[in-house]
Write an enzyme that holds these catalytic residues in place. Structure first.
Site, PDB file in Angstrom:
ATOM      1  N   GLN A 100      11.450 -39.463 -18.391  1.00 50.44           N
ATOM      2  CA  GLN A 100      12.215 -39.669 -17.145  1.00 50.44           C
ATOM      3  C   GLN A 100      12.832 -38.344 -16.710  1.00 50.44           C
ATOM      4  O   GLN A 100      13.476 -38.261 -15.675  1.00 50.44           O
ATOM      5  CB  GLN A 100      13.355 -40.660 -17.388  1.00 50.44           C
ATOM      6  CG  GLN A 100      12.899 -42.040 -17.786  1.00 50.44           C
ATOM      7  CD  GLN A 100      14.083 -42.896 -18.222  1.00 50.44           C
ATOM      8  OE1 GLN A 100      14.785 -43.466 -17.425  1.00 50.44           O
ATOM      9  NE2 GLN A 100      14.298 -42.956 -19.523  1.00 50.44           N
ATOM     10  N   HIS A 118       9.745 -39.423 -13.068  1.00 48.26           N
ATOM     11  CA  HIS A 118      10.719 -39.156 -11.997  1.00 48.26           C
ATOM     12  C   HIS A 118      10.534 -37.791 -11.345  1.00 48.26           C
ATOM     13  O   HIS A 118      11.476 -37.234 -10.789  1.00 48.26           O
ATOM     14  CB  HIS A 118      12.150 -39.306 -12.548  1.00 48.26           C
ATOM     15  CG  HIS A 118      12.485 -40.716 -12.924  1.00 48.26           C
ATOM     16  ND1 HIS A 118      13.527 -41.056 -13.763  1.00 48.26           N
ATOM     17  CD2 HIS A 118      11.897 -41.889 -12.573  1.00 48.26           C
ATOM     18  CE1 HIS A 118      13.554 -42.379 -13.900  1.00 48.26           C
ATOM     19  NE2 HIS A 118      12.580 -42.898 -13.203  1.00 48.26           N
ATOM     20  N   GLY A 194      16.983 -41.093 -26.271  1.00 44.15           N
ATOM     21  CA  GLY A 194      17.995 -40.546 -25.368  1.00 44.15           C
ATOM     22  C   GLY A 194      17.962 -41.092 -23.960  1.00 44.15           C
ATOM     23  O   GLY A 194      18.127 -40.347 -23.000  1.00 44.15           O
ATOM     24  N   THR A 195      17.763 -42.398 -23.852  1.00 42.58           N
ATOM     25  CA  THR A 195      17.852 -42.988 -22.512  1.00 42.58           C
ATOM     26  C   THR A 195      18.786 -44.190 -22.559  1.00 42.58           C
ATOM     27  O   THR A 195      18.775 -44.953 -23.513  1.00 42.58           O
ATOM     28  CB  THR A 195      16.467 -43.367 -21.949  1.00 42.58           C
ATOM     29  OG1 THR A 195      16.643 -44.113 -20.749  1.00 42.58           O
ATOM     30  CG2 THR A 195      15.613 -44.141 -22.915  1.00 42.58           C
ATOM     31  N   ASN A 220      19.343 -42.867 -30.408  1.00 42.56           N
ATOM     32  CA  ASN A 220      20.475 -42.551 -29.518  1.00 42.56           C
ATOM     33  C   ASN A 220      21.735 -42.423 -30.381  1.00 42.56           C
ATOM     34  O   ASN A 220      21.908 -43.189 -31.322  1.00 42.56           O
ATOM     35  CB  ASN A 220      20.648 -43.708 -28.513  1.00 42.56           C
ATOM     36  CG  ASN A 220      21.385 -43.287 -27.256  1.00 42.56           C
ATOM     37  OD1 ASN A 220      22.521 -42.841 -27.326  1.00 42.56           O
ATOM     38  ND2 ASN A 220      20.731 -43.423 -26.117  1.00 42.56           N
ATOM     39  N   PRO A 221      22.605 -41.457 -30.086  1.00 44.20           N
ATOM     40  CA  PRO A 221      23.853 -41.375 -30.869  1.00 44.20           C
ATOM     41  C   PRO A 221      24.802 -42.533 -30.566  1.00 44.20           C
ATOM     42  O   PRO A 221      25.661 -42.862 -31.379  1.00 44.20           O
ATOM     43  CB  PRO A 221      24.480 -40.042 -30.442  1.00 44.20           C
ATOM     44  CG  PRO A 221      23.731 -39.552 -29.276  1.00 44.20           C
ATOM     45  CD  PRO A 221      22.471 -40.356 -29.119  1.00 44.20           C
ATOM     46  N   ALA A 237      18.919 -36.780 -31.206  1.00 44.09           N
ATOM     47  CA  ALA A 237      17.463 -36.697 -31.101  1.00 44.09           C
ATOM     48  C   ALA A 237      16.902 -35.585 -31.994  1.00 44.09           C
ATOM     49  O   ALA A 237      15.905 -35.792 -32.696  1.00 44.09           O
ATOM     50  CB  ALA A 237      17.070 -36.458 -29.650  1.00 44.09           C
TER      51      ALA A 237
HETATM   52  P1  NAD Z   1      21.408 -41.178 -18.876  1.00 45.01           P
HETATM   53  O1  NAD Z   1      22.192 -39.972 -18.496  1.00 45.01           O
HETATM   54  O2  NAD Z   1      21.672 -42.456 -18.158  1.00 45.01           O
HETATM   55  O3  NAD Z   1      21.601 -41.458 -20.442  1.00 45.01           O
HETATM   56  C1  NAD Z   1      21.482 -40.475 -21.419  1.00 45.01           C
HETATM   57  C2  NAD Z   1      21.429 -41.118 -22.789  1.00 45.01           C
HETATM   58  O4  NAD Z   1      21.239 -40.072 -23.743  1.00 45.01           O
HETATM   59  C3  NAD Z   1      22.699 -41.865 -23.193  1.00 45.01           C
HETATM   60  O5  NAD Z   1      22.337 -43.133 -23.703  1.00 45.01           O
HETATM   61  C4  NAD Z   1      23.294 -40.973 -24.299  1.00 45.01           C
HETATM   62  O6  NAD Z   1      23.998 -41.719 -25.273  1.00 45.01           O
HETATM   63  C5  NAD Z   1      22.038 -40.337 -24.868  1.00 45.01           C
HETATM   64  N1  NAD Z   1      22.243 -39.072 -25.585  1.00 45.01           N
HETATM   65  C6  NAD Z   1      23.198 -38.122 -25.395  1.00 45.01           C
HETATM   66  N2  NAD Z   1      23.033 -37.111 -26.257  1.00 45.01           N
HETATM   67  C7  NAD Z   1      21.944 -37.414 -27.021  1.00 45.01           C
HETATM   68  C8  NAD Z   1      21.272 -36.757 -28.101  1.00 45.01           C
HETATM   69  N3  NAD Z   1      21.668 -35.575 -28.573  1.00 45.01           N
HETATM   70  N4  NAD Z   1      20.175 -37.358 -28.641  1.00 45.01           N
HETATM   71  C9  NAD Z   1      19.747 -38.571 -28.175  1.00 45.01           C
HETATM   72  N5  NAD Z   1      20.361 -39.233 -27.168  1.00 45.01           N
HETATM   73  C10 NAD Z   1      21.440 -38.655 -26.595  1.00 45.01           C
HETATM   74  O7  NAD Z   1      19.887 -40.728 -18.744  1.00 45.01           O
HETATM   75  P2  NAD Z   1      18.523 -41.520 -18.505  1.00 45.01           P
HETATM   76  O8  NAD Z   1      18.531 -42.800 -19.273  1.00 45.01           O
HETATM   77  O9  NAD Z   1      17.446 -40.547 -18.730  1.00 45.01           O
HETATM   78  O10 NAD Z   1      18.483 -41.989 -16.967  1.00 45.01           O
HETATM   79  C11 NAD Z   1      19.107 -41.440 -15.875  1.00 45.01           C
HETATM   80  C12 NAD Z   1      18.266 -40.585 -14.925  1.00 45.01           C
HETATM   81  O11 NAD Z   1      18.735 -39.293 -15.162  1.00 45.01           O
HETATM   82  C13 NAD Z   1      16.792 -40.428 -15.121  1.00 45.01           C
HETATM   83  O12 NAD Z   1      16.167 -40.904 -13.984  1.00 45.01           O
HETATM   84  C14 NAD Z   1      16.517 -38.905 -15.185  1.00 45.01           C
HETATM   85  O13 NAD Z   1      15.547 -38.549 -14.239  1.00 45.01           O
HETATM   86  C15 NAD Z   1      17.816 -38.303 -14.790  1.00 45.01           C
HETATM   87  N6  NAD Z   1      18.273 -37.079 -15.492  1.00 45.01           N
HETATM   88  C16 NAD Z   1      17.393 -36.165 -15.994  1.00 45.01           C
HETATM   89  C17 NAD Z   1      17.847 -35.026 -16.645  1.00 45.01           C
HETATM   90  C18 NAD Z   1      16.852 -34.021 -17.174  1.00 45.01           C
HETATM   91  O14 NAD Z   1      15.764 -33.904 -16.640  1.00 45.01           O
HETATM   92  N7  NAD Z   1      17.154 -33.287 -18.248  1.00 45.01           N
HETATM   93  C19 NAD Z   1      19.207 -34.804 -16.810  1.00 45.01           C
HETATM   94  C20 NAD Z   1      20.100 -35.751 -16.265  1.00 45.01           C
HETATM   95  C21 NAD Z   1      19.607 -36.885 -15.620  1.00 45.01           C
END
Ligand code: NAD
Ligand code: ZN
Length: 260
Positions: A100, A118, A194-195, A220-221, A237
């Site tokens: 995503q 996405h 991590g989603t 997920n943490p 992760a």
């Molecule tokens: P989200 O922000 O809703 O959730 C992030 C998740 O990651 C949470 O459940 C959190 O507990 C977990 N997390 C935090 N640190 C972690 C780690 N070290 N290891 C594992 N898990 C960890 O994100 P989402 O579910 O991807 O959905 C939201 C939307 O955000 C998506 O559509 C995406 O396109 C977009 N997004 C993308 C990026 C990117 O490309 N890096 C960054 C921010 C948001």
């Protein structure tokens, strides 16, 4: 499920799907949507900035936000989770990586054929006629901490350039979605990393995999509710993916030493 049971299943799997969200890039310093955003942007709700209405209503505000995010990605490095996933792909018969994320950290860690549900921060296009626009990879002009930036204009029609991401309320790219779905329905093991699982239709993929008999594991943490048939490994992760790789296939560095 313990990590050693999952490691065993990964050794035996014919097709693994790895499905990543913003948490997979968190340890590279890319903020997730659920983390408090920093600087100016902490006052904004991503769900309100990432829409076509928001962009048309205030293009400079939205473009500034995307440029701030793109700048963070350009300066970030893949982390151990990205690298472990790329390693897994070399060790199982088939691995499909569905993300995503709109960054390119999986590719920069060595993963190939990444399915981006996405879109990408790196493929902007005209909001009116769709013509692709080439952005410089880095620029000193990029904002350090968020600011309004007037978007570039399309050379064909003069429309504003928009980021190549899928906004809330937009359809997913058809090819990406159908390939992701097909992989989810065929795999033996589906690892969701991590989603938060609240953005649909992407969040349907683990359920589809489960419905077709795959082992589904969430990494997920932060614990969240899952059905009794799914599994949860709580932790970061990078730590869990590196640990799983070592447990399933041995330490890659040690193996390389033996080969020599
Ligand atoms: P989200 O922000 O809703 O959730 C992030 C998740 O990651 C949470 O459940 C959190 O507990 C977990 N997390 C935090 N640190 C972690 C780690 N070290 N290891 C594992 N898990 C960890 O994100 P989402 O579910 O991807 O959905 C939201 C939307 O955000 C998506 O559509 C995406 O396109 C977009 N997004 C993308 C990026 C990117 O490309 N890096 C960054 C921010 C948001
Ligand atoms: Zn145009």
């Amino acid at each position: 499920m313990t990590s050693s049971t999952l490691a065993q299943q990964l050794r035996e799997a014919k097709h693994v799907v790895v499905f990543t969200g913003a948490g997979a890039s968190a340890e590279s310093g890319i903020p997730t949507f659920r983390d408090a955003l920093t600087g100016l942007w902490e006052h904004f709700d991503p769900a309100k900035l990432a829409t076509s209405d928001a962009y048309r209503g205030d293009p400079a505000l939205c473009w500034g936000w995307y440029e701030w995010r793109r700048q963070k990605v350009v300066r970030a490095q893949p982390n151990e989770a990205h690298r472990a996933i790329a390693e897994f792909a070399k060790r199982v018969p088939k691995l499909t990586l569905v993300t995503q994320n709109v960054d390119d950290l999986h590719e920069r860690a060595g993963s190939q054929d990444v399915i981006h549900l996405h879109g990408s921060l790196h493929s902007p296009r005209c909001i009116d006629c769709g013509q692709a626009y080439t952005l410089p990879l880095t620029s000193d002009a990029l904002p350090e901490d968020g600011s309004r930036i007037e978007p570039p204009q399309c050379s064909a029609c003069g429309g504003y350039v928009r980021p190549g991401v899928v906004w809330f309320g937009e359809m997913l790219p058809e090819d990406a979605w159908s390939s992701g779905l097909a992989a989810a329905e065929k795999c033996d093991v589906f690892i969701s990393i991590g989603t938060s699982g609240i953005v649909y239709p992407a969040a349907e993929l683990p359920l589809r995999a489960l419905g077709h008999g795959a082992t589904v594991v969430h990494i997920n943490p932060e614990r969240f509710n899952i059905s009794s048939r799914e599994h949860f490994l709580q932790g970061q992760a990078s730590v869990l993916m590196r640990g799983l790789l070592t447990e399933a296939f041995g330490d890659p560095l040690v193996t390389e030493c033996f080969v020599e």
